[in-house]
Scaffold this motif. Structure first.
Motif, mmCIF file in Angstrom:
data_model
loop_
_atom_site.group_PDB
_atom_site.id
_atom_site.type_symbol
_atom_site.label_atom_id
_atom_site.label_comp_id
_atom_site.label_asym_id
_atom_site.label_seq_id
_atom_site.Cartn_x
_atom_site.Cartn_y
_atom_site.Cartn_z
ATOM 1 N N LEU A 1 66.921 59.719 51.286
ATOM 2 C CA LEU A 1 67.294 60.552 52.430
ATOM 3 C C LEU A 1 66.179 60.658 53.462
ATOM 4 O O LEU A 1 66.437 60.748 54.654
ATOM 5 N N ASP A 2 64.927 60.634 52.983
ATOM 6 C CA ASP A 2 63.836 60.794 53.955
ATOM 7 C C ASP A 2 63.715 59.570 54.860
ATOM 8 O O ASP A 2 63.199 59.645 55.971
ATOM 9 N N ALA A 3 64.280 58.440 54.374
ATOM 10 C CA ALA A 3 64.269 57.250 55.221
ATOM 11 C C ALA A 3 65.381 57.324 56.277
ATOM 12 O O ALA A 3 65.411 56.563 57.231
ATOM 13 N N HIS A 4 66.319 58.260 56.054
ATOM 14 C CA HIS A 4 67.463 58.348 56.959
ATOM 15 C C HIS A 4 67.325 59.582 57.835
ATOM 16 O O HIS A 4 67.403 60.704 57.358
ATOM 17 N N ASN A 5 67.137 59.387 59.108
ATOM 18 C CA ASN A 5 67.009 60.544 59.986
ATOM 19 C C ASN A 5 68.196 60.695 60.931
ATOM 20 O O ASN A 5 68.118 61.348 61.947
ATOM 21 N N GLY A 6 69.299 60.046 60.589
ATOM 22 C CA GLY A 6 70.483 60.144 61.451
ATOM 23 C C GLY A 6 71.489 61.141 60.910
ATOM 24 O O GLY A 6 71.169 61.989 60.074
ATOM 25 N N GLU A 7 72.754 61.010 61.379
ATOM 26 C CA GLU A 7 73.844 61.899 60.990
ATOM 27 C C GLU A 7 74.246 61.627 59.541
ATOM 28 O O GLU A 7 74.240 60.485 59.080
ATOM 29 N N ILE A 8 74.563 62.700 58.839
ATOM 30 C CA ILE A 8 75.064 62.541 57.474
ATOM 31 C C ILE A 8 76.487 63.089 57.418
ATOM 32 O O ILE A 8 76.752 64.187 57.902
ATOM 33 N N PHE A 9 77.404 62.295 56.883
ATOM 34 C CA PHE A 9 78.785 62.749 56.717
ATOM 35 C C PHE A 9 79.063 62.854 55.229
ATOM 36 O O PHE A 9 78.948 61.870 54.495
ATOM 37 N N ASP A 10 79.409 64.052 54.804
ATOM 38 C CA ASP A 10 79.713 64.249 53.393
ATOM 39 C C ASP A 10 81.169 63.868 53.133
ATOM 40 O O ASP A 10 82.087 64.564 53.551
ATOM 41 N N LEU B 1 74.975 58.111 57.721
ATOM 42 C CA LEU B 1 75.064 57.972 56.269
ATOM 43 C C LEU B 1 76.345 58.655 55.791
ATOM 44 O O LEU B 1 76.574 59.838 56.054
ATOM 45 N N ILE B 2 77.192 57.890 55.135
ATOM 46 C CA ILE B 2 78.443 58.421 54.582
ATOM 47 C C ILE B 2 78.175 58.643 53.095
ATOM 48 O O ILE B 2 78.005 57.678 52.339
#
Lengths: 425, 331
Positions: free
Chosen positions: A40-49, A3-4
């Motif tokens: 966000l709870d649906a996304h359990n991968g890497e997050i890039f801010d 997620l970007i």
């Protein structure tokens, strides 16, 4: 899953310039939404801010030399694509002047196999137009196309004769491939090591006139008109060549062109017997550079391409006239474009992104867009962050950059290929 | 006044004061050429490396003689015996020479910029004895010394240069030097040997024009600089000797078009009967042999200035010992 978050998405294809979150899953973009909208709870991968950064479609370099097979002491597909990733590129077209020349499907497959095993970014081979790039017989272009080439070129030199150029264009028209031309009249350029002008005369170095390029561009444009083929003029450097491309476009011909960062940044006056400033086409005159920048601004130029041409130090650290042509390009391309074009007020950020993404994609007959379902290739860059280019830190095997030590404002931050973060600063 | 560079790679970066200084430093060494005993002990214990990667007879002998008259030893590397033939790079060759600890490297090379390139990699003074078609600074200085002796001053002379100027390092060094003294130049030869860019190579405001007719070029000339027609080198395109003689040979009749006191210079070796007739070569206006003698004086001055560093041994000329920068740093 990646997620970007909160980046400024600039996407020429959808004319988007807004803060967005972009979610990737597998090798694709799956969701593009206003910041905070993606659960966000649906996304359990890497997050890039990506706050403060620009998120663009993955950059494509139409013109690079990866030197494998055959000249692995200067570069390999592995080292070259690592350098490309650091420069923010997610796909690189590699020219066929390897040893052996990529003029048949087995060499094409070898390159793609090596890429699969070792490359950081997508590798799109360009096949030779003629057998051995010798300008005598047409190469097995259809077989190479089926193996995966995206264009043909005898780069390093032009297709030798007008007749063969015409035949290659006719053939590529039927195969729906662009013909990329290194336009140069080799008789006018014979023996030359830089552009002819006051500087070459002062330095006593043999020069080639601008006409060495534009005479051949004239030939190629007229043959494109004759055949209706797609002609792409590589590393265009002369004002007179640009005018011919502009006129061809206004007549509706399928003619495109690219310009390199070194040609829109440096001029022949910068040459000081330092072989890092030696490339072909050579650095041009002040007026040419001005015209190239106008062409980049007004849309005549379709793409910025690096012509990344690594040569190991032992080859390059010799007398100027004996050094091979070529400079590194991947890691400084974006920063030079920001410096020379955007910060200098010549083009918008949208146009800059276009020159690295949708522009080159169109030349290859492809699309580039930040949209659900599209390939997960993204380039993230900063607009203003200061940094200094240190060629010693480059993963490239070569060091031949005239920009070593240059201070930049803005540059590549991350590259994402097929949904995977392959480079992060 | 002193010489502020470590090397002598080109005359282009030097200003009029620095050039005058170098010419003045050559004066006492001119005197020595007239002595029955010409050998000094000034550079005793110093070693000069003479690396001629391109064939040369007169320049190599001139530098060698200059070194020997200063009491220095020389080591010689010549093109025929060069390890370059065995595939060694220029950089490796000069690093090897440097490891033999010379105090100065005098080099000639067929590549323009070769001396500049080598100087960037070495920590000893480098004197460019001719690099490709770029510069030949010691030739420019000896020509200027010869002109100054004959004319009394270098100021505001009209210099006519004839021949293949495009490929001439001698012409470039002469232009860069003499333009600093307000000389104006007429360059004459067939257009392919006199490209129009030559009109712009001088310092800002320099007066350099090209003409194609020798009669026009000689009019009002104070100094006529002839260049050797390099018959052994292939030109692009080659011009027939017959046409060259017809159009540009300096003969007595044409010489009369110049000022009555005009002088004729030629860097040698001359092709008698091609660019110059014997009667002009041997005539009173010819300076060719003075040029040769002055060449040794100029080269003695250069070797002295660049290698002596300290003043105590110097009994003929004075140089201050101070940090030196390199000529390529300034252009």
């Amino acid at each position: 899953m990646l997620l970007i978050r909160n980046g400024r998405v600039i996407d020429p294809a959808t004319q988007t310039d807004a803060l967005r979150d972009v979610r990737l899953d597998g090798d694709k973009i799956v969701e593009v939404a206003a910041p905070g909208q993606i659960q966000l709870d649906a996304h359990n991968g890497e997050i890039f801010d990506a706050t403060g950064f620009i998120v663009a479609p993955g950059f494509i370099d139409l013109h690079a030399h990866l030197r494998e097979p055959g000249q692995e002491s200067s570069e390999t597909i592995e080292t070259g694509t690592k350098s490309a990733a650091r420069g923010g590129f997610t796909a690189v077209c590699c020219m066929p002047n390897t040893k052996p020349v990529n003029d048949n499907a087995s060499v094409t497959r070898f390159i793609l196999d090596r890429a699969k095993a070792s490359a950081s970014v997508r590798v799109w081979p360009i096949g030779a137009a003629s057998v051995g790039s010798k300008g005598e017989a047409i190469a097995e272009i259809a077989a190479m196309r089926d193996a995966g080439i995206v264009a043909v070129s005898d780069d390093g030199k032009p297709i030798a004769t007008a007749k063969l150029t015409r035949q290659v264009m006719d053939y590529c028209l039927s195969l729906d491939l662009p013909v990329i031309e290194h336009s140069e009249d080799v008789s006018l350029a014979a023996g030359a090591v830089m552009r002819e002008g006051v500087t070459s005369t002062r330095l006593g170095l043999p020069g080639m006139p601008a006409a060495a390029e534009s005479v051949c561009v004239a030939r190629d444009v007229q043959l494109a008109e004759l055949t209706g083929a797609r002609l792409h003029v590589a590393h265009l450097s002369a004002k007179a060549s640009l005018e011919q491309v502009r006129s061809a476009k206004s007549r509706g011909l399928r003619v495109t062109c690219e310009v390199t960062p070194h040609h829109f940044t440096l001029i022949d006056e910068d040459v000081q017997y330092d072989s890092r400033y030696k490339m072909n086409p050579p650095l041009a005159a002040r007026d040419d550079r001005k015209a190239l920048i106008e062409g980049l601004a007004d849309g005549t130029v379709d793409a910025i391409a690096t012509d990344h041409a690594p040569h190991e130090p032992a080859l390059k650290d010799v007398e100027f006239d004996r050094a091979p042509f070529g400079v590194l390009g991947f890691e400084t391309a974006l920063a030079l474009a920001l410096e020379q074009l955007v910060h200098a007020g010549r083009i918008s950020l949208m146009r800059l992104v276009e020159l690295f993404t949708t522009g080159p994609a169109k030349v290859l007959g492809m699309e580039r867009k930040i949209w659900p379902g599209q390939p997960g290739d993204l380039t993230i860059f900063s607009f203003e962050q200061p940094w200094t280019y240190d060629v010693k830190q480059s993963p490239s095997k070569s060091r031949n950059s005239p920009f070593d030590g240059r201070q930049f404002k803005g540059g590549p931050v991350a590259a994402i290929v097929a949904g995977r973060m392959i480079h992060k600063k | 006044m002193t010489y502020r560079f470590r090397d002598l790679l080109a005359l282009e970066p030097l200003n009029a004061d620095e050039l005058t200084f170098l010419l003045d430093q050559s004066k006492p060494f001119q005197e020595i050429q007239r002595h029955p005993l010409k050998k000094l002990a000034t550079l005793r214990g110093k070693t000069i490396a003479l690396a001629f990667f391109e064939n040369s007879t007169r320049t190599r002998i001139s530098f060698g003689t200059a070194a020997s008259r200063l009491g220095a030893d020389t080591m010689n590397l010549q093109a025929e015996s060069s390890s370059l033939k065995k595939g060694e790079s220029l950089l490796d060759t000069v690093h090897t020479l440097n490891a033999m600890k010379p105090d100065c490297l005098v080099m000639r090379h067929a590549s323009s910029g070769a001396a500049d390139f080598v100087a960037r990699h070495l920590d000893i003074p480098v004197i460019n004895a001719g690099d490709g078609t770029h510069e030949h600074p010691s030739q420019g200085l000896l020509d200027a010394l010869t002109i100054r002796d004959r004319k009394g001053s270098l100021e505001n002379l009209h210099i006519t240069i004839l021949g293949d100027i495009s490929h001439s390092r001698v012409a470039r060094s002469n232009i860069h030097l003499l333009a600093k003294f307000g000389c104006r130049f007429t360059l004459c030869g067939p257009a392919m040997w006199v490209p129009r860019e030559l009109e712009s190579i001088g310092p800002p405001g320099a007066s350099i024009r090209r003409v194609f007719r020798i009669e026009e070029a000689l009019e009002d000339a104070d100094v006529i600089l002839l260049l050797r027609v390099q018959t052994e080198r292939l030109h692009e395109p080659a011009l027939s000797a017959g046409d060259y003689i017809l159009l540009y040979q300096l003969n007595a009749e044409r010489l009369r078009l110049a000022k009555a006191d005009a002088i004729v210079l030629h860097p040698g070796p001359m092709n008698r009967g091609i660019e110059i007739t014997p009667e002009v070569a041997d005539g009173a206006q010819s300076c060719v042999l003075e040029q040769v003698t002055n060449g040794i004086a100029v080269r003695m001055a250069l070797l002295f200035l660049l290698t002596s560093g300290a003043v105590e041994e110097g009994n003929v000329a004075v140089a201050e010992n101070q940090p030196k920068e390199s000529t390529h740093a300034s252009h």
